[in-house]
Design an enzyme around this catalytic site. Structure first.
Site, PDB file in Angstrom:
ATOM      1  N   ASP A  51       0.852  -1.196   0.000  1.00  0.00           N
ATOM      2  CA  ASP A  51       0.000   0.000   0.000  1.00  0.00           C
ATOM      3  C   ASP A  51       0.882   1.239   0.000  1.00  0.00           C
ATOM      4  O   ASP A  51       1.751   1.396   0.859  1.00  0.00           O
ATOM      5  CB  ASP A  51      -0.891   0.000   1.250  1.00  0.00           C
ATOM      6  CG  ASP A  51      -1.788   1.224   1.307  1.00  0.00           C
ATOM      7  OD1 ASP A  51      -2.960   1.112   0.914  1.00  0.00           O
ATOM      8  OD2 ASP A  51      -1.309   2.302   1.728  1.00  0.00           O
ATOM      9  N   TYR A  56       3.428   9.904  -0.495  1.00  0.00           N
ATOM     10  CA  TYR A  56       4.520   9.345   0.300  1.00  0.00           C
ATOM     11  C   TYR A  56       5.882   9.511  -0.375  1.00  0.00           C
ATOM     12  O   TYR A  56       6.914   9.354   0.275  1.00  0.00           O
ATOM     13  CB  TYR A  56       4.293   7.850   0.579  1.00  0.00           C
ATOM     14  CG  TYR A  56       3.006   7.508   1.285  1.00  0.00           C
ATOM     15  CD1 TYR A  56       2.283   8.466   2.010  1.00  0.00           C
ATOM     16  CD2 TYR A  56       2.485   6.222   1.231  1.00  0.00           C
ATOM     17  CE1 TYR A  56       1.107   8.144   2.638  1.00  0.00           C
ATOM     18  CE2 TYR A  56       1.301   5.886   1.873  1.00  0.00           C
ATOM     19  CZ  TYR A  56       0.611   6.854   2.569  1.00  0.00           C
ATOM     20  OH  TYR A  56      -0.566   6.521   3.192  1.00  0.00           O
ATOM     21  N   LYS A  81      -2.733   5.822  -4.048  1.00  0.00           N
ATOM     22  CA  LYS A  81      -3.739   6.816  -3.673  1.00  0.00           C
ATOM     23  C   LYS A  81      -3.500   8.148  -4.380  1.00  0.00           C
ATOM     24  O   LYS A  81      -2.354   8.556  -4.587  1.00  0.00           O
ATOM     25  CB  LYS A  81      -3.739   7.050  -2.157  1.00  0.00           C
ATOM     26  CG  LYS A  81      -3.864   5.796  -1.332  1.00  0.00           C
ATOM     27  CD  LYS A  81      -3.920   6.084   0.162  1.00  0.00           C
ATOM     28  CE  LYS A  81      -3.538   4.860   0.965  1.00  0.00           C
ATOM     29  NZ  LYS A  81      -2.105   4.591   1.004  1.00  0.00           N
ATOM     30  N   HIS A 114      -7.446   9.875  -1.632  1.00  0.00           N
ATOM     31  CA  HIS A 114      -6.719   9.826  -0.357  1.00  0.00           C
ATOM     32  C   HIS A 114      -7.453  10.523   0.797  1.00  0.00           C
ATOM     33  O   HIS A 114      -7.271  10.171   1.960  1.00  0.00           O
ATOM     34  CB  HIS A 114      -5.348  10.485  -0.560  1.00  0.00           C
ATOM     35  CG  HIS A 114      -4.291  10.017   0.401  1.00  0.00           C
ATOM     36  ND1 HIS A 114      -2.962   9.992   0.094  1.00  0.00           N
ATOM     37  CD2 HIS A 114      -4.374   9.541   1.664  1.00  0.00           C
ATOM     38  CE1 HIS A 114      -2.272   9.541   1.120  1.00  0.00           C
ATOM     39  NE2 HIS A 114      -3.110   9.254   2.083  1.00  0.00           N
TER      40      HIS A 114
END
Length: 285
Positions: A51, A56, A81, A114
């Site tokens: 994931d 990120y 996401k 998200h």
């Protein structure tokens, strides 16, 4: 030979009949990123579910780790996401394709919005969510995303999306641990065929020192982390603990060889105090 080959057998079925592994590895820029740890999770621990998110900042690195693992793309479940800065129809489609390129893959198994709030001015959150979701619906129809969903959405956000769009989200990924148990949201998702997925199962470590958790861990001769992850999985929640340490990842995967008793489940269920250890979407309209 992987240490835990049985991991790949434990799945939850989505409303479109796809099977998502019930245990995955979360990745994030917070706390760093470890290439070796991801490769270890894939090659030694039987992890098949990763994931991540554009936000990120580790898409390229994850793509490299997947290549190094030598695993077939078809054997993996990859979730990514869409960040709110990319909401809107055109921006969302472009961002998804760009993320595919960054990771070196042709499709995502699951692609999520998200956060329920838009960063765009001039339109309501509801309007932007609907416009963005239509882009995800088209990506789903085109096969770029094999399933689509949302993250951090509450009942009202899901209700509006259902009214405005055609495809009911396959997944809703939210914060879930013994201190944060959104039972009404879980019941709503279950009723609507939306798979409930939980992140931060250890409440960023806060739950590990809880006396109830420690007592149950002692009883089963397991770690506090294993008790919390097992509790989440036993509640039918797709669970994605995050770590960049090999020994922790190995520990987090060893949750299928034991079962919590009913009294353990009740005791952990009674720990809910409503606290969030990450973002709280309560005030997002």
């Amino acid at each position: 030979m992987p240490l835990f080959p049985a991991l790949s057998c434990a799945t939850v079925q989505l409303s479109n009949a796809l099977e998502i592994p019930i245990l995955g590895l979360g990745t994030s820029h917070n706390g760093g990123y470890s290439h070796d740890a991801v490769v270890y999770a894939l090659t030694e621990c039987g992890i098949r579910h990763l994931d991540t998110a554009k936000h990120y900042g580790c898409e390229e690195k994850l793509g490299e780790a997947i290549k190094e693992s030598g695993l077939l793309r078809s054997d993996l479940w990859l979730t990514n996401k869409l960040w709110p800065g990319d909401y809107g129809y055109k921006a969302a489609k472009k961002a998804c394709l760009d993320s595919c390129t960054a990771m070196g893959v042709e499709y995502f198994d699951l692609y999520l919005m998200h956060w329920p709030e838009s960063l765009k001015v001039g339109s309501s959150n509801r309007e932007i969510r609907a416009e963005t979701w239509r882009a995800l619906e088209d990506l789903y129809k085109e096969g770029v995303c094999h399933a689509i969903g949302v993250s951090n959405f509450l009942v009202r956000h899901l209700e509006q999306l259902k009214e405005d769009c055609n495809v009911v989200p396959h997944v809703n990924q939210v914060e879930y641990h013994p201190f944060q148990q959104p039972n009404r949201l879980m019941e709503y998702c279950q009723k609507d065929g939306i798979v409930f997925e939980g992140y931060s199962p250890l409440a960023k470590g806060q739950v590990l020192s809880d006396p109830v958790v420690q007592q149950i861990a002692k009883k089963h001769r397991r770690t506090a982390a294993q008790i919390c992850i097992r509790w989440s999985i036993q509640n039918g929640v797709v669970t994605i603990p995050k770590s960049i340490k090999k020994n922790r990842i190995q520990e987090n995967c060893q949750v299928f060889g034991f079962q919590l008793d009913e009294e353990d489940m009740v005791a952990l269920g009674n720990l809910h105090d409503g606290r969030h250890v990450t973002w709280d979407p309560t005030n997002v309209e």
